[in-house]
Scaffold this motif. Structure first.
Motif, PDB file in Angstrom:
ATOM      1  N   VAL A  62       4.440  -5.341 -17.459  1.00  0.00           N
ATOM      2  CA  VAL A  62       3.106  -5.810 -17.827  1.00  0.00           C
ATOM      3  C   VAL A  62       3.301  -7.008 -18.749  1.00  0.00           C
ATOM      4  O   VAL A  62       4.091  -6.955 -19.697  1.00  0.00           O
ATOM      5  N   ILE A  63       2.571  -8.091 -18.460  1.00  0.00           N
ATOM      6  CA  ILE A  63       2.663  -9.317 -19.254  1.00  0.00           C
ATOM      7  C   ILE A  63       1.324  -9.544 -19.943  1.00  0.00           C
ATOM      8  O   ILE A  63       0.273  -9.526 -19.289  1.00  0.00           O
ATOM      9  N   HIS A  64       1.382  -9.761 -21.262  1.00  0.00           N
ATOM     10  CA  HIS A  64       0.160 -10.007 -22.028  1.00  0.00           C
ATOM     11  C   HIS A  64       0.504 -10.854 -23.247  1.00  0.00           C
ATOM     12  O   HIS A  64       1.449 -10.541 -23.976  1.00  0.00           O
ATOM     13  N   ASN A  65      -0.241 -11.923 -23.464  1.00  0.00           N
ATOM     14  CA  ASN A  65      -0.062 -12.789 -24.637  1.00  0.00           C
ATOM     15  C   ASN A  65       1.392 -13.203 -24.857  1.00  0.00           C
ATOM     16  O   ASN A  65       1.902 -13.146 -25.978  1.00  0.00           O
ATOM     17  N   GLY A  66       2.077 -13.596 -23.797  1.00  0.00           N
ATOM     18  CA  GLY A  66       3.440 -14.094 -23.920  1.00  0.00           C
ATOM     19  C   GLY A  66       4.497 -13.026 -24.131  1.00  0.00           C
ATOM     20  O   GLY A  66       5.640 -13.324 -24.460  1.00  0.00           O
ATOM     21  N   THR A  67       4.128 -11.768 -23.939  1.00  0.00           N
ATOM     22  CA  THR A  67       5.054 -10.652 -24.124  1.00  0.00           C
ATOM     23  C   THR A  67       5.158  -9.854 -22.839  1.00  0.00           C
ATOM     24  O   THR A  67       4.153  -9.614 -22.160  1.00  0.00           O
ATOM     25  N   VAL A  68       6.375  -9.418 -22.515  1.00  0.00           N
ATOM     26  CA  VAL A  68       6.649  -8.603 -21.329  1.00  0.00           C
ATOM     27  C   VAL A  68       7.006  -7.197 -21.786  1.00  0.00           C
ATOM     28  O   VAL A  68       7.902  -7.018 -22.622  1.00  0.00           O
ATOM     29  N   TYR A  69       6.336  -6.221 -21.222  1.00  0.00           N
ATOM     30  CA  TYR A  69       6.594  -4.807 -21.508  1.00  0.00           C
ATOM     31  C   TYR A  69       7.146  -4.173 -20.232  1.00  0.00           C
ATOM     32  O   TYR A  69       6.495  -4.237 -19.188  1.00  0.00           O
ATOM     33  N   LEU A  70       8.323  -3.589 -20.304  1.00  0.00           N
ATOM     34  CA  LEU A  70       8.910  -2.939 -19.142  1.00  0.00           C
ATOM     35  C   LEU A  70       8.722  -1.434 -19.227  1.00  0.00           C
ATOM     36  O   LEU A  70       8.781  -0.849 -20.319  1.00  0.00           O
ATOM     37  N   CYS A  71       8.547  -0.809 -18.070  1.00  0.00           N
ATOM     38  CA  CYS A  71       8.563   0.649 -18.037  1.00  0.00           C
ATOM     39  C   CYS A  71      10.003   1.101 -18.284  1.00  0.00           C
ATOM     40  O   CYS A  71      10.945   0.302 -18.218  1.00  0.00           O
ATOM     41  N   GLY A  72      10.193   2.356 -18.583  1.00  0.00           N
ATOM     42  CA  GLY A  72      11.526   2.873 -18.848  1.00  0.00           C
ATOM     43  C   GLY A  72      12.456   2.641 -17.673  1.00  0.00           C
ATOM     44  O   GLY A  72      12.088   2.885 -16.526  1.00  0.00           O
ATOM     45  N   GLN A  73      13.667   2.150 -17.962  1.00  0.00           N
ATOM     46  CA  GLN A  73      14.655   1.866 -16.927  1.00  0.00           C
ATOM     47  C   GLN A  73      15.834   2.812 -17.050  1.00  0.00           C
ATOM     48  O   GLN A  73      16.418   2.950 -18.132  1.00  0.00           O
ATOM     49  N   VAL A  74      16.164   3.452 -15.945  1.00  0.00           N
ATOM     50  CA  VAL A  74      17.307   4.351 -15.885  1.00  0.00           C
ATOM     51  C   VAL A  74      18.318   3.771 -14.900  1.00  0.00           C
ATOM     52  O   VAL A  74      18.022   2.845 -14.166  1.00  0.00           O
ATOM     53  N   GLY A  75      19.508   4.357 -14.897  1.00  0.00           N
ATOM     54  CA  GLY A  75      20.568   3.840 -14.036  1.00  0.00           C
ATOM     55  C   GLY A  75      20.868   4.699 -12.842  1.00  0.00           C
ATOM     56  O   GLY A  75      21.997   4.735 -12.377  1.00  0.00           O
ATOM     57  N   GLY A  76      19.913   5.412 -12.340  1.00  0.00           N
ATOM     58  CA  GLY A  76      20.152   6.306 -11.219  1.00  0.00           C
ATOM     59  C   GLY A  76      20.581   7.675 -11.707  1.00  0.00           C
ATOM     60  O   GLY A  76      20.697   7.924 -12.903  1.00  0.00           O
ATOM     61  N   ARG A  77      20.825   8.544 -10.763  1.00  0.00           N
ATOM     62  CA  ARG A  77      21.120   9.936 -11.108  1.00  0.00           C
ATOM     63  C   ARG A  77      22.599  10.284 -10.978  1.00  0.00           C
ATOM     64  O   ARG A  77      22.967  11.434 -11.116  1.00  0.00           O
ATOM     65  N   GLU A  78      23.431   9.308 -10.688  1.00  0.00           N
ATOM     66  CA  GLU A  78      24.861   9.574 -10.534  1.00  0.00           C
ATOM     67  C   GLU A  78      25.655   8.775 -11.555  1.00  0.00           C
ATOM     68  O   GLU A  78      25.181   7.790 -12.086  1.00  0.00           O
ATOM     69  N   GLY A  79      26.870   9.224 -11.811  1.00  0.00           N
ATOM     70  CA  GLY A  79      27.763   8.506 -12.704  1.00  0.00           C
ATOM     71  C   GLY A  79      27.652   8.965 -14.143  1.00  0.00           C
ATOM     72  O   GLY A  79      26.767   9.724 -14.518  1.00  0.00           O
ATOM     73  N   ASN A  80      28.578   8.459 -14.939  1.00  0.00           N
ATOM     74  CA  ASN A  80      28.610   8.789 -16.367  1.00  0.00           C
ATOM     75  C   ASN A  80      27.666   7.863 -17.131  1.00  0.00           C
ATOM     76  O   ASN A  80      27.010   7.004 -16.544  1.00  0.00           O
ATOM     77  N   VAL A  81      27.627   8.017 -18.435  1.00  0.00           N
ATOM     78  CA  VAL A  81      26.693   7.213 -19.230  1.00  0.00           C
ATOM     79  C   VAL A  81      27.042   5.721 -19.163  1.00  0.00           C
ATOM     80  O   VAL A  81      26.148   4.877 -19.187  1.00  0.00           O
ATOM     81  N   THR A  82      28.314   5.378 -19.048  1.00  0.00           N
ATOM     82  CA  THR A  82      28.702   3.967 -18.910  1.00  0.00           C
ATOM     83  C   THR A  82      28.091   3.377 -17.645  1.00  0.00           C
ATOM     84  O   THR A  82      27.440   2.324 -17.684  1.00  0.00           O
ATOM     85  N   GLU A  83      28.281   4.052 -16.529  1.00  0.00           N
ATOM     86  CA  GLU A  83      27.762   3.547 -15.251  1.00  0.00           C
ATOM     87  C   GLU A  83      26.242   3.514 -15.238  1.00  0.00           C
ATOM     88  O   GLU A  83      25.640   2.539 -14.760  1.00  0.00           O
TER      89      GLU A  83
END
Length: 117
Positions: A17-38
């Motif tokens: 969502v973009i408002h007044n020159g600011t971008v807000y992202l929804c929560g981003q995850v890295g998928g359901r596989e792999g360790n915390v690094t991946e």
């Protein structure tokens, strides 16, 4: 009245969502596989893609909230974060432990950024 622009919107949410020159992202995850690094690496790739689509980049991040399913992964996640962030551009950041939406998820990032002028 200021304009609100929503990108990749479904009935439940918008990925950005973009408002007044600011971008807000929804929560981003890295998928359901792999360790915390991946999972952290993948989540950061997704953050970058959404920021680029919105007209921003990682050097314009204002704030990041990091949720870990296990706070014992803090150091491992930070190794990925520290190698990803451009020196001198670190945003305000908080990190905590939370039960995430799926038991396989290890990290979720919530990002707010400024648009590039």
């Amino acid at each position: 009245m200021s304009t609100i622009k929503r990108l990749n919107t479904t009935e439940r949410m918008s990925k950005s969502v973009i408002h007044n020159g600011t971008v807000y992202l929804c929560g981003q995850v890295g998928g359901r596989e792999g360790n915390v690094t991946e999972q952290t690496q993948e989540a950061l790739r997704r953050v970058e893609a959404l920021l680029n689509e919105a007209g921003s980049d990682k050097n314009h991040i204002l704030q990041t909230i990091v949720w870990l399913s296990d706070i014992n992964d803090f150091a491992e996640m930070n190794q990925v974060w520290d190698s990803w962030i451009t020196p001198g551009t670190a945003p305000a950041r908080a990190c905590g432990e939370a039960k995430l939406a799926s038991p396989e998820l290890k990290v979720e990032l919530i990002v707010t950024a400024a648009l590039i002028d």
